[in-house]
Design a protein around this motif. Structure first.
Motif, PDB file in Angstrom:
ATOM      1  N   ALA A 227       0.824  -1.067  -0.026  1.00  0.00           N
ATOM      2  CA  ALA A 227       0.207  -0.106  -0.155  1.00  0.00           C
ATOM      3  C   ALA A 227       1.012   1.379   0.162  1.00  0.00           C
ATOM      4  CB  ALA A 227      -1.061   0.111   1.092  1.00  0.00           C
ATOM      5  N   GLU A 228       0.542   2.107  -1.079  1.00  0.00           N
ATOM      6  CA  GLU A 228       1.658   3.270  -1.115  1.00  0.00           C
ATOM      7  C   GLU A 228       0.781   4.393  -0.694  1.00  0.00           C
ATOM      8  OE1 GLU A 228       2.640   3.759  -5.207  1.00  0.00           O
ATOM      9  OE2 GLU A 228       1.871   1.852  -5.496  1.00  0.00           O
ATOM     10  N   GLN A 229       1.372   4.875   0.679  1.00  0.00           N
ATOM     11  CA  GLN A 229       0.631   5.942   1.309  1.00  0.00           C
ATOM     12  C   GLN A 229       1.100   7.332   1.185  1.00  0.00           C
ATOM     13  OE1 GLN A 229      -1.217   5.621   4.566  1.00  0.00           O
ATOM     14  NE2 GLN A 229      -1.865   7.497   3.884  1.00  0.00           N
TER      15      GLN A 229
ATOM     16  N   ASP B 104       2.466   0.046 -21.184  1.00  0.00           N
ATOM     17  CA  ASP B 104       2.518   1.535 -20.632  1.00  0.00           C
ATOM     18  C   ASP B 104       1.879   1.618 -19.204  1.00  0.00           C
ATOM     19  OD1 ASP B 104       3.248   4.167 -20.289  1.00  0.00           O
ATOM     20  OD2 ASP B 104       2.274   4.819 -21.998  1.00  0.00           O
ATOM     21  N   ARG B 105       2.097   2.701 -18.383  1.00  0.00           N
ATOM     22  CA  ARG B 105       1.296   2.965 -17.191  1.00  0.00           C
ATOM     23  C   ARG B 105       0.076   3.705 -17.564  1.00  0.00           C
ATOM     24  NH1 ARG B 105       3.333   2.422 -11.808  1.00  0.00           N
ATOM     25  NH2 ARG B 105       5.039   0.859 -11.951  1.00  0.00           N
ATOM     26  N   ASN B 106      -0.993   3.707 -16.656  1.00  0.00           N
ATOM     27  CA  ASN B 106      -2.279   4.482 -17.020  1.00  0.00           C
ATOM     28  C   ASN B 106      -2.630   5.085 -15.498  1.00  0.00           C
ATOM     29  OD1 ASN B 106      -4.669   5.705 -17.240  1.00  0.00           O
ATOM     30  ND2 ASN B 106      -5.243   4.382 -19.022  1.00  0.00           N
TER      31      ASN B 106
ATOM     32  N   PHE C 151      -2.521  -6.116  -9.605  1.00  0.00           N
ATOM     33  CA  PHE C 151      -3.336  -4.989  -9.816  1.00  0.00           C
ATOM     34  C   PHE C 151      -3.323  -3.734  -9.210  1.00  0.00           C
ATOM     35  CE2 PHE C 151      -5.503  -8.239 -12.512  1.00  0.00           C
ATOM     36  CZ  PHE C 151      -5.860  -7.333 -13.575  1.00  0.00           C
ATOM     37  N   GLU C 152      -3.225  -2.645  -9.393  1.00  0.00           N
ATOM     38  CA  GLU C 152      -3.117  -1.552  -8.347  1.00  0.00           C
ATOM     39  C   GLU C 152      -4.472  -0.806  -8.375  1.00  0.00           C
ATOM     40  OE1 GLU C 152      -0.284   1.181  -9.848  1.00  0.00           O
ATOM     41  OE2 GLU C 152      -0.404   2.255  -7.842  1.00  0.00           O
ATOM     42  N   PHE C 153      -5.089  -0.783  -7.094  1.00  0.00           N
ATOM     43  CA  PHE C 153      -6.433  -0.465  -6.962  1.00  0.00           C
ATOM     44  C   PHE C 153      -5.996   1.215  -6.535  1.00  0.00           C
ATOM     45  CE2 PHE C 153     -10.632  -0.903  -4.237  1.00  0.00           C
ATOM     46  CZ  PHE C 153     -11.325   0.025  -5.410  1.00  0.00           C
ATOM     47  N   ARG C 154      -6.392   2.027  -7.322  1.00  0.00           N
ATOM     48  CA  ARG C 154      -5.673   3.379  -7.096  1.00  0.00           C
ATOM     49  C   ARG C 154      -6.492   4.397  -6.563  1.00  0.00           C
ATOM     50  NH1 ARG C 154      -1.359   4.711 -10.262  1.00  0.00           N
ATOM     51  NH2 ARG C 154      -1.982   6.820 -10.417  1.00  0.00           N
ATOM     52  N   ALA C 155      -7.925   4.006  -6.143  1.00  0.00           N
ATOM     53  CA  ALA C 155      -8.711   4.846  -6.026  1.00  0.00           C
ATOM     54  C   ALA C 155      -9.125   4.848  -4.503  1.00  0.00           C
ATOM     55  CB  ALA C 155     -10.208   4.725  -6.608  1.00  0.00           C
TER      56      ALA C 155
ATOM     57  N   LYS D 285      -4.270   6.259  -1.333  1.00  0.00           N
ATOM     58  CA  LYS D 285      -3.387   5.104  -1.054  1.00  0.00           C
ATOM     59  C   LYS D 285      -3.578   3.846  -2.124  1.00  0.00           C
ATOM     60  CE  LYS D 285      -4.325   3.827   3.207  1.00  0.00           C
ATOM     61  NZ  LYS D 285      -4.113   4.350   4.562  1.00  0.00           N
ATOM     62  N   HIS D 286      -2.565   3.814  -2.900  1.00  0.00           N
ATOM     63  CA  HIS D 286      -2.643   2.817  -3.918  1.00  0.00           C
ATOM     64  C   HIS D 286      -2.602   1.356  -3.253  1.00  0.00           C
ATOM     65  CE1 HIS D 286      -1.104   6.126  -6.924  1.00  0.00           C
ATOM     66  NE2 HIS D 286      -2.267   6.405  -6.521  1.00  0.00           N
ATOM     67  N   VAL D 287      -3.518   0.579  -3.699  1.00  0.00           N
ATOM     68  CA  VAL D 287      -3.464  -0.677  -2.851  1.00  0.00           C
ATOM     69  C   VAL D 287      -2.936  -1.624  -4.116  1.00  0.00           C
ATOM     70  CG1 VAL D 287      -4.921  -2.524  -1.955  1.00  0.00           C
ATOM     71  CG2 VAL D 287      -5.113  -0.390  -1.056  1.00  0.00           C
TER      72      VAL D 287
HETATM   73 MG    MG Z   1       2.058   3.018  -7.672  1.00  0.00          MG
END
Ligand code: MG
Ligand code: ADP
Length: 722
Positions: A219-221, A459-461, A473-477, A346-348
Motif C-alpha cells: 500500500a503506497e501511502q 505503459d502505465r495509466n 493490480f493496483e487499486f488506485r482509488a 493510497k494505492h493498494v
Molecule cells: Mg503506484
C-alpha cells in the motif's frame, strides 16, 4: 502583512531546526527488533511447540490451544525484559482506526507482593466492550459482551513511548453472538475463500501440490506535512482534518517542481525517523518521495501477506502521525486537506499467490501461452465488471468524495486497465483467434554510454482506478486515510467468487470432452464477451469516458458516498458475501449502517464547523474592515476626493451572503430527515453544496479583507512555509 497571530506562528516556524534523532543504527540491529518474530519464537520455544506455531502461521493449520500457554510465557519474558508492564489486544473496529485494550501483567500475591503473569488464555482471548464501538445495531449497551481473539498470523510487537513499553497483540474482534465487529475477521475469511476456489482451479489445471493461496498487498501511502504551529489557528484542520476555507495560493503545483524534487531537510529527518521506527516494527518501508502537490509526500513498503500488510499499514499511519508531533509537524492523512491542489490516495497493490505456484497474476513474457495467468486475470476482469459498484462502495467516505473524479484522481467509474499487451491478448481471445503476445522491445537512448534494457510490454495509466501493473493490480482509488482492509476484502471476495465460477465452467467444458486449452479459452471467451466492457485503456479523466462508460458500456458512475454505500444493501452483494462465507447478511447490513453513520457525522461536523468559523472568525473581521473602509472613504470625500467604493460594495455583498448562506446551512442542519438513506442523500445534496457556497463567499472575502486582520493561516503560508 499577516495578522499578528499568524506572524507569531511564522516566526516560530522560521526558528525551527530539524529535530536531532538517535544515532543511525545498522539495518540488522534495527530490523524487527521490536517484533516477537518467528526467529525469536524459534529461539525461545521448545522445538515441537515452535513447529506447531509455524505450521499454523505458514500452512494455515488449526491453532493448538495447548501451545498458547507456552507461547504466552515466552512472549511475556521477552516483553518484560524489554521493560513492558502492560500488554494490549489490538483490534481494528469499523472506523478505520486502531483500538487497544491495555492490561497489566501484574498479579498481586496473597503475601502483599506482586509478580507478572500472562497465561495462554489471556493471550488468546480478551473481552472489550462490544457495544462501545460502531456496530451498526448488532450490539446495544445492554448486550455488550465482545471478544478479541489472538491472530497468530500477525506478529506481536512492542510499542515504545517516552514513558513505557506495551506488548501489542493483533486480534480479531467479534460480538458474543459471533458477528465480526472489525475489519480483520472478514479479511481472514476472504483469504480463506480465495484459497478454496483458487485451489479448485489449480487442480483442474493439473496441479497436485498446492500450498495455501493468500493475497498480497503493498500500500503506497500519500500524505501532507505542514508545520503543527498552524493548527491552533485552524480549527477546521484540527477537527475535520481538512481546510474548509482558503483561497488558492498564487503559486500552487503549476510548475510541477515538487514531484520527486529534493526532499526538504526537516522532512527528510522526519522520514528517516519514521522509517527507523517502521524497521524496528518489522515493516519493510522501501520507497519515499515528494508527491505532486506542495508539502505532499509518499511512503511505500515492500508488499507482504495482505493480513500482515493491513496491520502494518495501520501502524504506519500511527507512526506517521505520532512522529510528526515530535518534529513540530502535522501529518495530514485526509484525502483532500487543501482545495485546488492534488489530494492524497493510497494505492493498494494486490495480487494472489502461494509458495508452490508463485504469483498467480504473473503473466510471464508470453502471456498468451500462460493459461494459468489468463484464467486468474480473466477472473479479475469478470469480478470487477460484476462487482465494480462494490469496489466503489468500499472506498466511499466523505473525504474521498472530494478526490474521486477530481482532476488528480481516478473517476468514480470502476474500469480495468490491462496495458496494451494484455488488452491485445484478451481481445484476441474474445475474437476466438489467440495467436501471440506483442513484446516490449528494447529501450534505446541513442547514447552509447547509457545501458539498453528491456521495456515493459505495457505503459502505465494513471487515470485508471484499477490498473494491471506487471504482476499485480493496483487499486488506485483507495483513500489515504482509509484502512486497506475493506478494499482487500472486496477484492478477495469477488476473486473467490469469480474463481469459483471459472472452476465450474471449466469443469463442465472438460466434462463435455474439450481439451484443457480449448476449455479454458472457451471460458475466457465467455468472460470477454460478457464482461470485456469493463476493460478500458484510454483517458479515464476525460468527459468522453464519463459519457461512454455509462451510455455505451453500461458501467455505473456512483458519484458520491450517498450513491455508493447503498450498493452494500443490494441483494447480489448480500448473496456474494454470504456465498463466499466472508460476511453474513447481518454483518453486511451493520457495515452499511456504520459507514453511513460515519459519512453523515463527518459532513455534519464539517457543516457545524463551517458555520462557526464563518460567523465567529470571518464575519466580525470582515465587518470591522468594512467599518474602517467606511471611515476612510468619508475622510477622503471630506477633503474633496472621489474614491472608488468598489471594495466596499464587494465586502458588503460578501458579508450579506455569508450571513444568508450560514443561516441556511444552520437551518438545514436542524432539519435533517429521518432514515439512513434519506439522511445520506440530504448530506450529499443539501449540506455539501451549501458548504461549498459558504466557502466561495469566505474565500471571496479573503481576497478583499486586509491581510493584517485575516485570522486563518493562508494556503500560501501552510503549503510553503515550514
Ligand atoms: Mg503506484
Ligand atoms: P509504483 O507503483 O509507484 O511503481 P512500486 O514499484 O514501488 O510503485 O510498487 C508499489 C507497491 O507494489 C510496493 O509496495 C510493492 O511492494 C508492491 N508490489 C510489488 N509486487 C507486488 C505483488 N505481486 N503483489 C502486491 N504488491 C506488490
Amino acid at each position: 502583512m499577516p495578522s499578528p497571530q499568524r506572524l507569531a506562528v511564522l516566526q516560530t516556524i522560521q526558528q525551527r531546526q530539524p529535530v536531532s534523532t538517535p544515532p543511525i543504527q545498522r539495518l540488522d540491529e534495527l530490523w524487527a527488533s521490536d517484533v516477537f518474530s518467528l526467529d525469536k519464537m524459534k529461539a525461545a520455544l521448545p522445538k515441537d511447540i515452535f513447529r506447531s506455531v509455524q505450521r499454523t502461521i505458514q500452512e494455515g493449520g488449526k491453532l493448538d490451544v495447548s501451545v498458547a500457554n507456552v507461547v504466552a510465557q515466552a512472549m511475556k519474558e521477552w516483553a518484560t525484559a524489554r521493560g513492558a508492564l502492560y500488554y494490549a489486544h489490538v483490534f481494528y473496529p469499523l472506523t478505520n482506526s486502531t483500538a487497544e485494550k491495555h492490561d497489566g501483567f501484574i498479579s498481586p500475591q496473597g503475601d502483599g507482593s506482586a509478580i507478572t503473569e500472562f497465561t495462554g488464555k489471556l493471550l488468546v482471548q480478551g473481552e472489550p466492550d462490544g457495544s462501545s464501538f460502531p456496530n451498526g445495531g448488532i450490539r446495544s449497551t445492554f448486550e455488550a459482551r465482545g471478544y478479541t481473539a489472538w491472530d497468530i498470523t500477525s506478529p506481536a510487537y512492542l510499542m515504545e513511548t517516552p514513558n513505557g513499553v506495551t506488548l501489542c497483540i493483533p486480534t480479531v474482534f467479534v460480538s458474543w453472538t459471533g458477528e465480526a465487529l472489525d475489519k480483520k475477521t472478514p479479511l481472514l475469511r476472504s483469504n480463506a475463500a480465495v484459497h478454496r476456489q483458487a485451489q479448485r482451479l489449480l487442480r483442474l489445471l493439473g496441479e497436485t501440490e498446492i500450498a495455501p493461496v493468500n493475497s498480497s498487498c503493498g500500500a503506497e501511502q500519500e500524505y501532507f506535512l505542514i508545520d503543527s504551529a498552524y493548527l491552533p489557528l485552524r480549527s477546521d484542520l484540527l477537527l475535520a482534518g481538512r481546510t474548509l476555507f482558503g483561497r488558492p495560493s498564487a503559486k500552487g503545483q503549476q510548475f510541477d517542481d515538487h514531484y520527486f524534487g529534493a526532499i526538504p531537510e526537516r522532512v527528510q529527518v522526519y522520514m528517516q525517523e519514521v522509517e527507523r521506527q517502521l524497521y524496528r516494527l518489522g515493516i519493510p518501508a522501501k520507497t519515499r518521495h515528494n508527491e505532486v502537490a506542495p508539502s505532499q509526500f509518499e511512503i511505500a513498503p515492500f508488499h507482504e501477506a495482505a493480513n500482515v500488510a493491513t496491520d502494518h499499514q495501520q501502524l504506519t499511519m500511527t507512526v506517521l502521525r505520532s512522529t510528526a508531533k515530535k518534529h513540530g509537524l502535522a501529518c495530514l492523512l485526509h484525502e483532500k486537506p487543501f482545495a485546488g491542489i492534488n489530494g492524497s490516495g493510497k494505492h493498494v497493490n494486490w495480487s494472489i499467490g502461494n509458495a508452490t505456484q508463485g504469483n498467480l497474476l504473473d503473466p510471464g513474457s508470453t502471456p498468451h501461452e500462460n493459461l494459468q495467468f489468463l484464467l486468474f486475470c480473466g477472473a479479475v476482469i469478470r469480478g470487477v465488471h460484476l462487482y465494480g459498484p462494490l469496489l466503489r462502495a468500499v472506498i466511499a467516505t466523505a473525504s474521498n468524495d472530494h478526490r474521486l473524479g477530481a482532476n488528480e484522481a481516478p473517476p468514480a467509474i470502476i474500469s480495468v486497465y490491462l496495458g496494451s499487451q494484455l488488452e491485445d491478448v484478451f481481445n484476441q481471445i474474445r475474437e476466438g483467434r489467440l495467436t501471440g503476445s506483442t513484446i516490449g522491445g528494447v529501450m534505446n537512448f541513442g547514447v552509447d554510454t547509457l545501458p539498453e534494457f528491456a521495456k515493459d510490454a505495457g505503459d502505465r495509466n494513471r487515470t485508471s482506478p484499477f490498473a494491471f501493473t506487471g504482476n499485480r493490480f493496483e487499486f488506485r482509488a483507495v483513500g489515504s486515510g482509509q484502512s486497506v482492509a475493506g478494499p482487500l476484502v472486496a477484492l478477495n471476495t469477488i476473486m473467490a467468487d469469480s474463481l469459483g465460477w471459472m472452476a465450474d465452467q471449466l469443469e463442465s467444458r472438460l466434462g463435455s470432452g474439450l481439451s484443457l486449452t480449448d476449455g479454458a479459452l472457451a471460458v475466457l471467451r465467455t468472460v470477454m464477451e460478457q464482461h470485456g466492457n469493463v476493460v478500458f485503456g484510454g483517458d479515464g479523466y476525460s468527459e468522453e469516458w464519463h459519457r461512454m462508460a455509462v451510455e455505451e458500456r453500461g458501467l455505473e458512475n456512483l458519484r458520491t458516498t450517498a450513491d455508493a454505500l447503498p450498493v452494500l444493501q443490494r441483494p447480489a452483494i448480500r448473496e456474494l458475501f454470504e456465498r463466499t462465507g466472508v460476511l453474513t447478511p447481518v454483518e453486511l447490513e451493520s457495515r452499511f449502517e456504520v459507514y453511513a453513520e460515519q459519512y453523515i457525522l463527518a459532513i455534519e461536523v464539517e457543516a457545524r464547523l463551517a458555520v462557526q468559523i464563518a460567523r465567529t472568525q470571518i464575519y466580525p473581521v470582515a465587518m470591522r474592515y468594512l467599518g474602517e473602509l467606511a471611515g476612510s472613504l468619508q475622510l477622503q470625500s471630506a477633503i474633496g476626493l472621489h474614491p472608488s467604493t468598489e471594495t466596499q460594495h464587494q465586502l458588503a455583498t460578501f458579508c450579506g451572503e455569508l450571513m444568508d448562506v450560514s443561516e441556511a446551512l444552520q437551518l438545514a442542519l436542524e432539519n435533517a430527515p429521518h432514515g439512513t438513506e434519506a439522511h445520506l442523500g440530504f448530506c450529499a445534496e443539501t449540506l455539501v453544496p451549501l458548504m461549498l457556497q459558504l466557502r466561495e463567499t469566505v474565500d471571496g472575502l479573503e481576497a478583499v479583507v486586509d491581510d493584517n486582520l485575516w485570522p486563518l493561516p493562508s494556503y500560501q503560508e501552510m503549503l510553503f512555509v515550514r
